[in-house]
Scaffold this motif. Structure first.
Motif, mmCIF file in Angstrom:
data_model
loop_
_atom_site.group_PDB
_atom_site.id
_atom_site.type_symbol
_atom_site.label_atom_id
_atom_site.label_comp_id
_atom_site.label_asym_id
_atom_site.label_seq_id
_atom_site.Cartn_x
_atom_site.Cartn_y
_atom_site.Cartn_z
ATOM 1 N N GLU A 189 0.832 -1.206 0.000
ATOM 2 C CA GLU A 189 0.000 0.000 0.000
ATOM 3 C C GLU A 189 0.864 1.253 0.000
ATOM 4 N N ASP A 190 1.960 1.250 0.754
ATOM 5 C CA ASP A 190 2.865 2.402 0.755
ATOM 6 C C ASP A 190 3.494 2.602 -0.616
ATOM 7 N N ASP A 225 4.107 -0.039 -11.759
ATOM 8 C CA ASP A 225 2.986 -0.108 -10.829
ATOM 9 C C ASP A 225 2.057 -1.269 -11.178
ATOM 10 N N THR A 238 1.774 6.630 -6.958
ATOM 11 C CA THR A 238 0.745 7.549 -7.457
ATOM 12 C C THR A 238 1.199 8.995 -7.336
ATOM 13 N N LEU A 239 1.795 9.345 -6.188
ATOM 14 C CA LEU A 239 2.320 10.701 -6.007
ATOM 15 C C LEU A 239 3.451 10.990 -6.983
ATOM 16 N N ARG A 255 2.267 1.651 -3.554
ATOM 17 C CA ARG A 255 1.261 2.127 -4.507
ATOM 18 C C ARG A 255 0.966 3.611 -4.284
ATOM 19 N N SER A 256 0.854 4.004 -3.014
ATOM 20 C CA SER A 256 0.570 5.404 -2.710
ATOM 21 C C SER A 256 1.711 6.312 -3.167
ATOM 22 N N SER A 257 2.941 5.896 -2.888
ATOM 23 C CA SER A 257 4.099 6.694 -3.295
ATOM 24 C C SER A 257 4.219 6.745 -4.812
#
Length: 462
Positions: free
Chosen positions: A211-212, A276, A218-219, A214-216
């Motif tokens: 999850e970290d 990703d 995306t940013l 994927r979130s990073s």
């Protein structure tokens, strides 16, 4: 005689009159070279931000690939195997006691027993490395190591007493059973729950890392897109200004730089998205499937051990039958009130069964695993319908082989998903390697072209 005239003086302002403020001169307009330098500096600054976004995105994506594919993921799978190997150790110990003097404990498959013990040690070592600063998880691992030592002592004592008894095939003497009961109680009431909790913790670590990542990612993708569009806009403004001010055709150097930035933007975004997607495929389509199958194999192995334990320990047969039923329901759930009803109801349950295997398997995989599970349950039904000696014969001739075939089916499926997992991780790593190799070089070259395109225009003002 000449008269010297005194210089004229301004009359002093009247008392109370407001003082005059000095008139400011209008600001000097920015020169053409100044505007060119300003636009060039903004363009290079935006280009540097874009390059930084790409590099940062690549670093973040690479860390995610390493966590899921090279570090946390494989170690989490190793901790899942820990539960299965510990269950198999106990099942092998029970099977060695079942054979009696025809095939005594000293001739049982102790090599496989030792192999599982080595795998357990490796899994605990991997779990310890994965725990890092997690004190609770490290305490669980320490407790498992100490508990396994106690289990080994009890299992060895039971095998020694069994060897000395020279009993016929079937349930061993009461003193052997008593020692083994202590060993298997330790395994199932203390060690296996700890191993299962360790598996859950490891899976949580992988999920959080995913999850970290994927979130990073995306940013990072957003930052690359934003800085790329900004850089392109500034290069277009610079190009248009030079064209209009100098009344010349487009600057070929700036055109080349603009093209390289566009390629870097499209290529960088595509490669980050490819990484990703590969990470998502590795986690959701492969790792999660392997994890579920590994848990199913662990439960199945414990279920097979209950089958063996019901043969060597008649005093607890009802208990082992009940746990066998519960574990079977957790794998393939159908409505049933007893083990007999359950095994009879499996014949028509293929289309609508749920449970751990029912929510995971589809298509031909579902057919193969369910068919193998059904065959194993059928042989178990025959085993329980026989007396002790007949049950041992069924176990040796059918149940053992049917379980091995069922476990092999799940192992083959799990290995296929492991191959898919490694392929997805390699794909993500390949995308990152291409990004590192081409995109930063293209952006650096674009910066050089901007400077080369602007320099001749600035020279004209020297």
């Amino acid at each position: 005689m000449a008269v010297t005239q005194a210089p004229a003086t301004r009359p002093a302002p009247a008392p109370g009159a407001p003082a005059k403020t000095p008139v400011k001169s209008p600001p000097r307009p920015v020169s053409v070279p100044g505007r060119v330098r300003l636009l060039t500096g903004l363009s290079l600054g935006a280009l540097a931000l874009m390059l930084g976004s790409v590099v940062l995105g690549a670093l973040v994506a690479g860390a995610g690939v390493d966590d899921i594919g090279r570090d946390a993921g494989p170690q989490a799978l190793a901790t899942t195997g820990l539960y299965r190997n510990m269950s198999e150790m106990d099942a092998l110990a029970a099977e060695s006691l079942l054979q009696g003097r025809e095939r005594g404990p000293e001739q049982a498959d102790l090599e496989l027993y030792d192999q599982r013990r080595r795998q357990i040690a490796e899994a605990l070592l991997g779990a310890h490395e994965l725990a890092l600063d997690n004190t609770a998880e490290k305490n669980t691992i320490t407790s498992l190591i100490e508990g396994l030592g106690r289990y080994e002592r009890l299992a060895s004592q039971a095998r020694l007493l069994d060897r000395q008894s020279q009993h016929a095939p079937g349930p061993p003497p009461d003193d052997v059973v008593a020692v083994y009961q202590r060993a298997t109680d330790l395994m199932h009431k203390e060690l296996l729950p700890q191993a299962y909790n360790l598996t859950l913790e490891s899976g949580t670590i992988v999920r959080r890392a995913y999850e970290d990542a994927r979130s990073s990612a995306t940013l990072a993708n957003g930052a690359v897109a934003l800085t790329g569009v900004l850089t392109l806009a500034l290069l277009v403004v610079l190009q248009v200004y030079l064209t209009r001010r100098y009344r010349r055709v487009f600057n070929p150097m700036l055109l080349g730089a603009t093209a390289l930035v566009a390629v870097g933007l499209i290529g960088g975004a595509a490669l980050l998205n490819s990484q990703d997607s590969a990470l998502q495929a590795a986690k959701q389509d492969s790792f999660d499937e392997v994890l579920v199958l590994s848990r199913a194999r662990a439960i199945s192995n414990s279920l097979h051990g209950d089958q063996i334990r019901s043969l060597i320990d008649p005093e607890r047969r009802d208990t082992y039958n009940h746990t066998f039923f519960d574990k079977s329901q957790s794998l393939v759930y159908i409505e049933a009130k007893s083990l007999g009803d359950y095994q009879a109801g499996l014949n028509g349950a293929f289309d609508d069964f749920v449970g751990l295997l029912g929510t995971t398997l589809v298509g031909q995989d579902r057919v193969k695993v369910f068919t193998a599970f059904q065959r194993f349950q059928q042989s178990d039904s025959q085993l329980r319908a026989s007396d002790v000696r007949g049950g041992i014969a069924v176990f040796q001739q059918a149940a053992k082989a049917d379980y091995a075939a069922y476990d092999q089916t799940m192992e083959t499926l799990a290995k296929r998903h492991e191959v898919d997992f490694n392929r997805a991780i390699d794909s993500g790593a390949g995308a990152l390697e291409a990004l590192w190799r081409w995109v930063p070089a293209a952006l650096v070259l674009a910066g050089a072209l901007v400077l080369a395109g602007v320099r001749p225009r600035l020279k004209e003002y020297r």
